[in-house]
Design a protein around this motif. Structure first.
Motif, PDB file in Angstrom:
ATOM      1  N   LEU A  79       0.848  -1.195   0.000  1.00  0.00           N
ATOM      2  CA  LEU A  79       0.000   0.000   0.000  1.00  0.00           C
ATOM      3  C   LEU A  79       0.882   1.243   0.000  1.00  0.00           C
ATOM      4  O   LEU A  79       1.950   1.250   0.611  1.00  0.00           O
ATOM      5  N   TYR A  80       0.406   2.280  -0.693  1.00  0.00           N
ATOM      6  CA  TYR A  80       1.152   3.540  -0.763  1.00  0.00           C
ATOM      7  C   TYR A  80       0.221   4.675  -0.368  1.00  0.00           C
ATOM      8  O   TYR A  80      -0.937   4.706  -0.797  1.00  0.00           O
ATOM      9  N   PHE A  81       0.737   5.610   0.436  1.00  0.00           N
ATOM     10  CA  PHE A  81      -0.105   6.729   0.889  1.00  0.00           C
ATOM     11  C   PHE A  81       0.556   8.085   0.632  1.00  0.00           C
ATOM     12  O   PHE A  81       1.773   8.190   0.530  1.00  0.00           O
ATOM     13  N   LYS A 111       2.092   7.582  -2.770  1.00  0.00           N
ATOM     14  CA  LYS A 111       1.055   7.079  -3.680  1.00  0.00           C
ATOM     15  C   LYS A 111       1.043   7.885  -4.984  1.00  0.00           C
ATOM     16  O   LYS A 111       0.937   7.324  -6.079  1.00  0.00           O
ATOM     17  N   ALA A 170       4.966   0.402   7.417  1.00  0.00           N
ATOM     18  CA  ALA A 170       4.208  -0.368   8.408  1.00  0.00           C
ATOM     19  C   ALA A 170       4.054  -1.780   7.873  1.00  0.00           C
ATOM     20  O   ALA A 170       3.732  -1.972   6.700  1.00  0.00           O
ATOM     21  N   ASP A 202       1.963  -5.158   8.335  1.00  0.00           N
ATOM     22  CA  ASP A 202       0.684  -5.589   8.907  1.00  0.00           C
ATOM     23  C   ASP A 202       0.128  -4.539   9.893  1.00  0.00           C
ATOM     24  O   ASP A 202      -0.268  -4.849  11.022  1.00  0.00           O
ATOM     25  N   GLN A 203       0.162  -3.289   9.433  1.00  0.00           N
ATOM     26  CA  GLN A 203      -0.460  -2.151  10.136  1.00  0.00           C
ATOM     27  C   GLN A 203       0.223  -1.780  11.441  1.00  0.00           C
ATOM     28  O   GLN A 203      -0.383  -1.182  12.323  1.00  0.00           O
ATOM     29  N   THR A 204       1.512  -2.129  11.561  1.00  0.00           N
ATOM     30  CA  THR A 204       2.293  -1.696  12.725  1.00  0.00           C
ATOM     31  C   THR A 204       3.553  -1.017  12.207  1.00  0.00           C
ATOM     32  O   THR A 204       4.215  -1.545  11.305  1.00  0.00           O
ATOM     33  N   HIS A 205       3.893   0.157  12.780  1.00  0.00           N
ATOM     34  CA  HIS A 205       5.100   0.864  12.345  1.00  0.00           C
ATOM     35  C   HIS A 205       6.297  -0.072  12.352  1.00  0.00           C
ATOM     36  O   HIS A 205       6.488  -0.835  13.305  1.00  0.00           O
ATOM     37  N   GLU A 233       0.650  -7.505   4.587  1.00  0.00           N
ATOM     38  CA  GLU A 233       0.424  -6.136   4.098  1.00  0.00           C
ATOM     39  C   GLU A 233       1.600  -5.245   4.515  1.00  0.00           C
ATOM     40  O   GLU A 233       1.939  -5.194   5.689  1.00  0.00           O
ATOM     41  N   ALA A 278       2.964  -1.269   4.075  1.00  0.00           N
ATOM     42  CA  ALA A 278       2.572   0.065   3.601  1.00  0.00           C
ATOM     43  C   ALA A 278       3.760   1.008   3.644  1.00  0.00           C
ATOM     44  O   ALA A 278       4.620   0.906   4.528  1.00  0.00           O
ATOM     45  N   PHE A 295       4.780   5.234   3.373  1.00  0.00           N
ATOM     46  CA  PHE A 295       4.182   6.571   3.445  1.00  0.00           C
ATOM     47  C   PHE A 295       5.161   7.596   3.995  1.00  0.00           C
ATOM     48  O   PHE A 295       6.160   7.228   4.615  1.00  0.00           O
ATOM     49  N   PRO A 307       6.328  10.753   6.637  1.00  0.00           N
ATOM     50  CA  PRO A 307       6.048  10.979   8.061  1.00  0.00           C
ATOM     51  C   PRO A 307       4.640  11.553   8.236  1.00  0.00           C
ATOM     52  O   PRO A 307       4.181  12.338   7.401  1.00  0.00           O
ATOM     53  N   VAL A 308       3.960  11.147   9.289  1.00  0.00           N
ATOM     54  CA  VAL A 308       2.547  11.516   9.437  1.00  0.00           C
ATOM     55  C   VAL A 308       2.383  12.985   9.842  1.00  0.00           C
ATOM     56  O   VAL A 308       3.252  13.568  10.486  1.00  0.00           O
ATOM     57  N   GLU A 332      -5.882  12.603   4.446  1.00  0.00           N
ATOM     58  CA  GLU A 332      -5.895  11.208   4.005  1.00  0.00           C
ATOM     59  C   GLU A 332      -5.471  10.350   5.196  1.00  0.00           C
ATOM     60  O   GLU A 332      -4.734  10.823   6.061  1.00  0.00           O
ATOM     61  N   TYR A 357      -4.884   5.924   6.696  1.00  0.00           N
ATOM     62  CA  TYR A 357      -4.671   4.505   6.377  1.00  0.00           C
ATOM     63  C   TYR A 357      -5.739   3.726   7.132  1.00  0.00           C
ATOM     64  O   TYR A 357      -5.552   3.391   8.290  1.00  0.00           O
ATOM     65  N   MET A 388      -5.233   0.715   9.975  1.00  0.00           N
ATOM     66  CA  MET A 388      -4.095   1.033  10.839  1.00  0.00           C
ATOM     67  C   MET A 388      -4.391   2.254  11.709  1.00  0.00           C
ATOM     68  O   MET A 388      -3.985   2.309  12.866  1.00  0.00           O
ATOM     69  N   PHE A 402      -2.128   9.747   9.497  1.00  0.00           N
ATOM     70  CA  PHE A 402      -2.923  10.781   8.793  1.00  0.00           C
ATOM     71  C   PHE A 402      -1.941  11.673   8.054  1.00  0.00           C
ATOM     72  O   PHE A 402      -0.849  11.961   8.561  1.00  0.00           O
ATOM     73  N   TRP A 403      -2.341  12.140   6.872  1.00  0.00           N
ATOM     74  CA  TRP A 403      -1.513  13.080   6.114  1.00  0.00           C
ATOM     75  C   TRP A 403      -2.397  14.232   5.636  1.00  0.00           C
ATOM     76  O   TRP A 403      -3.493  14.013   5.120  1.00  0.00           O
TER      77      TRP A 403
END
Lengths: 84, 157
Positions: free
Chosen positions: A5-7, A11, A57, A59-62, A74, A76, A78, A80-81, B57, B59, B62, B128-129
């Motif tokens: 996955l790419y965000f 993305k 991440a 499997d949805q863990t950093h 999975e 992902a 991305f 930095p948030v 946006e 995820y 997660m 979140f972004w």
């Protein structure tokens, strides 16, 4: 198969939000996956050009670059948030 | 409690719901309620001009896991009677609400500290972004070192 996955801008640069891929058997860590992704064409090379700024991440863990991806369903990638 | 939603939230209603809990009667064991609301600012970067919109946006999947993890950690660090994190996603306008954190405790120190902790961790670990739309087109908001430093402070204590 592993879902990638790419965000956010990752993305936008790869041009896709998600894909199911067969990762090379030699890929054991997050960094290995990034190294492999960069061989997949100019979009990926560009998206992962500044590798140190990209977060992952598993499997949805950093997960850090040296984290194992054994058994991952999975992964992902991305920037930095920036929520909140 | 955690929620990720497109729609707005009403701070007063959220506080009232949190005070009543599932019983419907106002709880009498709460002595302090702290709320933090994050809102969309019209100027994010120096010299970038006013922004006209902000798109968030996230995820899915997660995000909920991270928010729940952060909340659980706050509740293990401080004696909280109740807590709530609401984060919006989608396109928002200047002045709109983005995020709400509410913490309730018997005493104010725990409520203040826990709210601060929740926001510091949310800023650095919840996926979140933000993308701003302004005179120069669209631009992804960059993460700030000061946010990382604020979150790191809790690990040193």
């Amino acid at each position: 198969m592993t879902r990638l996955l790419y965000f956010a801008w990752v993305k936008e640069k790869t041009g896709i939000a998600s894909e199911d891929v067969e990762l090379p058997e030699s890929a054991g860590t997050v960094a290995d996956v990034i190294a492999w992704l960069k061989t997949r064409g100019p979009e990926f090379e560009n998206a992962f050009a500044q590798e140190e700024t990209i977060r992952a991440a598993v499997d949805q863990t950093h997960a850090r670059a040296d984290a194992s991806i054994a058994g991952a369903r999975e992964i992902a990638f991305f920037p930095p948030v920036t929520g909140g | 409690m955690i929620r990720v939603q497109e729609g707005d939230f009403n701070i007063g209603e959220e506080i009232e719901a949190l005070r009543k809990g599932s019983s419907g009667k106002v709880r009498t064991d709460i002595g302090a309620i702290v709320t933090f609301t994050g809102t969309v600012r019209d100027a994010l970067r120096e010299g970038a001009g006013e922004i006209s919109a902000m798109t968030l946006e996230h995820y899915p999947g997660m995000t909920e896991k991270e928010l729940a993890r952060i909340e659980e950690e706050a509740r293990s660090r401080w004696p909280l009677q109740a807590s709530l994190i609401v984060h919006r996603v989608g396109t928002l306008l200047p002045g709109d609400n983005i995020v709400l954190v509410v913490t309730a405790s018997a005493h104010r120190e725990a409520a203040f500290e826990a709210a601060r902790f929740l926001m510091d961790y949310l800023k650095t670990s919840a996926p979140f972004w933000k993308r701003e739309t302004g005179p120069q087109g669209e631009h992804w908001v960059e993460a700030k070192d000061t946010d990382d430093q604020a979150a790191a402070r809790w690990r040193e204590e």
